[in-house]
Scaffold this motif. Structure first.
Motif, PDB file in Angstrom:
ATOM      1  N   PHE A  65     -15.712  40.501   3.891  1.00 55.62           N
ATOM      2  CA  PHE A  65     -15.944  39.762   5.177  1.00 55.62           C
ATOM      3  C   PHE A  65     -17.604  39.365   5.154  1.00 55.62           C
ATOM      4  CE2 PHE A  65     -11.738  41.744   5.649  1.00 55.62           C
ATOM      5  CZ  PHE A  65     -11.077  40.871   6.552  1.00 55.62           C
ATOM      6  N   GLU A  66     -17.988  38.414   6.111  1.00 55.69           N
ATOM      7  CA  GLU A  66     -19.333  38.342   6.471  1.00 55.69           C
ATOM      8  C   GLU A  66     -19.236  38.047   8.015  1.00 55.69           C
ATOM      9  OE1 GLU A  66     -22.591  36.189   4.080  1.00 55.69           O
ATOM     10  OE2 GLU A  66     -21.287  35.042   5.076  1.00 55.69           O
ATOM     11  N   LYS A  67     -20.428  38.396   8.616  1.00 52.37           N
ATOM     12  CA  LYS A  67     -20.600  38.216   9.921  1.00 52.37           C
ATOM     13  C   LYS A  67     -22.271  38.134  10.324  1.00 52.37           C
ATOM     14  CE  LYS A  67     -19.885  40.737  14.567  1.00 52.37           C
ATOM     15  NZ  LYS A  67     -19.824  39.563  15.106  1.00 52.37           N
ATOM     16  N   LEU A  68     -22.435  37.337  11.236  1.00 55.08           N
ATOM     17  CA  LEU A  68     -23.779  37.064  11.668  1.00 55.08           C
ATOM     18  C   LEU A  68     -23.811  37.930  12.819  1.00 55.08           C
ATOM     19  CD1 LEU A  68     -26.630  35.519  11.672  1.00 55.08           C
ATOM     20  CD2 LEU A  68     -25.390  34.139  13.416  1.00 55.08           C
ATOM     21  N   PHE A  69     -25.026  39.119  12.749  1.00 53.58           N
ATOM     22  CA  PHE A  69     -25.418  40.085  13.894  1.00 53.58           C
ATOM     23  C   PHE A  69     -26.832  39.333  14.416  1.00 53.58           C
ATOM     24  CE2 PHE A  69     -22.147  42.636  12.372  1.00 53.58           C
ATOM     25  CZ  PHE A  69     -21.960  43.608  13.461  1.00 53.58           C
ATOM     26  N   PHE A  70     -26.792  39.056  15.617  1.00 60.49           N
ATOM     27  CA  PHE A  70     -27.858  38.237  16.274  1.00 60.49           C
ATOM     28  C   PHE A  70     -29.171  39.329  16.243  1.00 60.49           C
ATOM     29  CE2 PHE A  70     -24.629  35.247  17.707  1.00 60.49           C
ATOM     30  CZ  PHE A  70     -24.856  34.393  17.076  1.00 60.49           C
ATOM     31  N   ARG A  71     -28.499  40.527  16.742  1.00 56.63           N
ATOM     32  CA  ARG A  71     -29.503  41.730  17.098  1.00 56.63           C
ATOM     33  C   ARG A  71     -30.300  42.135  15.682  1.00 56.63           C
ATOM     34  NH1 ARG A  71     -24.774  45.353  17.953  1.00 56.63           N
ATOM     35  NH2 ARG A  71     -24.421  46.578  16.130  1.00 56.63           N
ATOM     36  N   ALA A  72     -29.475  41.934  14.572  1.00 54.99           N
ATOM     37  CA  ALA A  72     -30.254  42.240  13.173  1.00 54.99           C
ATOM     38  C   ALA A  72     -30.865  41.047  12.699  1.00 54.99           C
ATOM     39  CB  ALA A  72     -29.135  42.731  12.571  1.00 54.99           C
ATOM     40  N   GLY A  73     -30.563  39.893  13.254  1.00 52.67           N
ATOM     41  CA  GLY A  73     -31.297  38.592  12.891  1.00 52.67           C
ATOM     42  C   GLY A  73     -30.618  38.086  11.476  1.00 52.67           C
ATOM     43  N   ASN A  74     -29.511  38.531  10.904  1.00 55.67           N
ATOM     44  CA  ASN A  74     -29.010  38.146   9.559  1.00 55.67           C
ATOM     45  C   ASN A  74     -27.689  38.286   9.531  1.00 55.67           C
ATOM     46  OD1 ASN A  74     -29.457  40.655   9.202  1.00 55.67           O
ATOM     47  ND2 ASN A  74     -30.861  40.544   7.655  1.00 55.67           N
ATOM     48  N   ARG A  75     -27.033  38.379   8.411  1.00 52.83           N
ATOM     49  CA  ARG A  75     -25.544  38.280   7.996  1.00 52.83           C
ATOM     50  C   ARG A  75     -25.471  39.636   7.415  1.00 52.83           C
ATOM     51  NH1 ARG A  75     -23.472  33.856   9.535  1.00 52.83           N
ATOM     52  NH2 ARG A  75     -21.125  34.207   8.527  1.00 52.83           N
ATOM     53  N   VAL A  76     -24.362  40.463   7.706  1.00 57.12           N
ATOM     54  CA  VAL A  76     -23.855  41.819   6.996  1.00 57.12           C
ATOM     55  C   VAL A  76     -22.771  41.442   6.571  1.00 57.12           C
ATOM     56  CG1 VAL A  76     -25.268  43.269   8.487  1.00 57.12           C
ATOM     57  CG2 VAL A  76     -23.044  42.481   9.105  1.00 57.12           C
ATOM     58  N   THR A  77     -22.302  42.149   5.565  1.00 58.21           N
ATOM     59  CA  THR A  77     -20.919  42.014   4.654  1.00 58.21           C
ATOM     60  C   THR A  77     -20.186  43.190   5.110  1.00 58.21           C
ATOM     61  OG1 THR A  77     -21.776  43.260   2.686  1.00 58.21           O
ATOM     62  CG2 THR A  77     -22.015  40.807   2.883  1.00 58.21           C
ATOM     63  N   LEU A  78     -18.972  43.190   5.002  1.00 61.24           N
ATOM     64  CA  LEU A  78     -17.943  44.239   4.999  1.00 61.24           C
ATOM     65  C   LEU A  78     -17.017  44.023   3.893  1.00 61.24           C
ATOM     66  CD1 LEU A  78     -16.369  46.482   6.875  1.00 61.24           C
ATOM     67  CD2 LEU A  78     -15.126  44.670   7.746  1.00 61.24           C
ATOM     68  N   THR A  79     -16.850  45.305   3.069  1.00 64.29           N
ATOM     69  CA  THR A  79     -15.954  45.296   1.970  1.00 64.29           C
ATOM     70  C   THR A  79     -14.933  46.128   2.201  1.00 64.29           C
ATOM     71  OG1 THR A  79     -17.768  44.737   0.278  1.00 64.29           O
ATOM     72  CG2 THR A  79     -15.700  45.526  -0.742  1.00 64.29           C
ATOM     73  N   VAL A  80     -13.608  45.823   2.259  1.00 65.88           N
ATOM     74  CA  VAL A  80     -12.591  46.678   2.396  1.00 65.88           C
ATOM     75  C   VAL A  80     -11.586  46.741   1.183  1.00 65.88           C
ATOM     76  CG1 VAL A  80     -10.563  46.802   3.974  1.00 65.88           C
ATOM     77  CG2 VAL A  80     -12.434  45.769   4.943  1.00 65.88           C
TER      78      VAL A  80
END
Length: 112
Positions: free
Chosen positions: A50-65
């Protein structure tokens, strides 16, 4: 931060729940892809990203499940990544927050 836990539903039910929850409760979260491996005795392994934009980090993070029931119990392992700038990995907790979503989404199925 990685999460490891066991649940009482099948891997297919778990991935469906995660896709629904991350898409519904996470405005910018989305499934990139998932892959299923069928094993003997109706066991299966699912790996999803999965991928998500985090505004507080200023970029995208991934989630591997990774979800599997090879030993008869459904196991879930999730880990978030990315989110840091250049040489620095400071992401304001975005990757940790994202890696907790599967646990929160599937908590009603936890095996104690």
């Amino acid at each position: 931060m990685a999460q490891d836990f066991q649940i009482s539903i099948s891997p297919q039910m778990a991935i469906s729940e995660l896709i629904d929850t991350i898409g519904r409760k996470s405005f910018t979260g989305e499934l990139i892809d998932y892959y299923t491996i069928s094993c003997a005795n109706d066991a299966e392994v699912i790996v999803a990203v999965f991928e998500k934009l985090f505004f507080r980090a200023g970029n995208r993070v991934t989630l591997t499940v990774t979800i599997h029931n090879i030993d008869g119990v459904t196991h879930v392992h999730s880990v978030g990544g990315g989110g840091g700038d250049c040489l620095f990995r400071f992401d304001w907790g975005a990757a940790d927050s994202f890696s907790e979503m599967p646990y929160n989404a599937l908590s009603r199925y936890l095996i104690k």
